[in-house]
Design a protein around this motif. Sequence first.
Motif, mmCIF file in Angstrom:
data_model
loop_
_atom_site.group_PDB
_atom_site.id
_atom_site.type_symbol
_atom_site.label_atom_id
_atom_site.label_comp_id
_atom_site.label_asym_id
_atom_site.label_seq_id
_atom_site.Cartn_x
_atom_site.Cartn_y
_atom_site.Cartn_z
ATOM 1 N N GLU A 2 36.442 29.279 29.744
ATOM 2 C CA GLU A 2 36.277 30.515 30.514
ATOM 3 C C GLU A 2 34.808 30.795 30.795
ATOM 4 O O GLU A 2 34.456 31.231 31.892
ATOM 5 N N VAL A 3 33.964 30.550 29.807
ATOM 6 C CA VAL A 3 32.527 30.762 29.993
ATOM 7 C C VAL A 3 31.999 29.813 31.065
ATOM 8 O O VAL A 3 31.253 30.231 31.957
ATOM 9 N N GLU A 4 32.395 28.549 31.007
ATOM 10 C CA GLU A 4 31.956 27.586 32.017
ATOM 11 C C GLU A 4 32.417 27.998 33.415
ATOM 12 O O GLU A 4 31.661 27.917 34.378
ATOM 13 N N LYS A 5 33.658 28.458 33.525
ATOM 14 C CA LYS A 5 34.188 28.895 34.814
ATOM 15 C C LYS A 5 33.404 30.097 35.335
ATOM 16 O O LYS A 5 33.031 30.152 36.512
ATOM 17 N N LEU A 6 33.146 31.032 34.456
ATOM 18 C CA LEU A 6 32.397 32.222 34.842
ATOM 19 C C LEU A 6 31.000 31.849 35.326
ATOM 20 O O LEU A 6 30.545 32.329 36.365
ATOM 21 N N ILE A 7 30.333 30.980 34.603
ATOM 22 C CA ILE A 7 28.986 30.569 34.994
ATOM 23 C C ILE A 7 29.011 29.867 36.349
ATOM 24 O O ILE A 7 28.167 30.127 37.206
ATOM 25 N N LYS A 8 29.996 29.001 36.573
ATOM 26 C CA LYS A 8 30.102 28.335 37.882
ATOM 27 C C LYS A 8 30.287 29.352 39.004
ATOM 28 O O LYS A 8 29.698 29.226 40.068
ATOM 29 N N GLU A 9 31.110 30.361 38.768
ATOM 30 C CA GLU A 9 31.357 31.380 39.789
ATOM 31 C C GLU A 9 30.115 32.225 40.059
ATOM 32 O O GLU A 9 29.923 32.703 41.167
ATOM 33 N N MET A 10 29.275 32.396 39.037
ATOM 34 C CA MET A 10 28.099 33.229 39.186
ATOM 35 C C MET A 10 26.879 32.449 39.656
ATOM 36 O O MET A 10 25.831 33.023 39.909
#
Length: 75
Positions: free
Chosen positions: A61-69
Amino acid sequence: PLVIQNQEAALQYLSEKVTPSNVEGLQKAMMEQDANQTGQLPSETFIRCLSVSEMKLSEREVEKLIKEMDTLGQG
């Protein structure tokens, strides 16, 4: 290094997944780390802010969030 460009978008995304107190803690941690008020944080700092605010997110989830941001495409 990846830079979180849009702190507001990150907070909005997380607010849908966690408690209000976690979001408040994250917002406080991010503001403390962004002393120059640029609205940008290195990804490592953002991850530390997530930890300090006791976010219960998986690594995925953290990796996904960082990619989105990653609005600069530095990821």
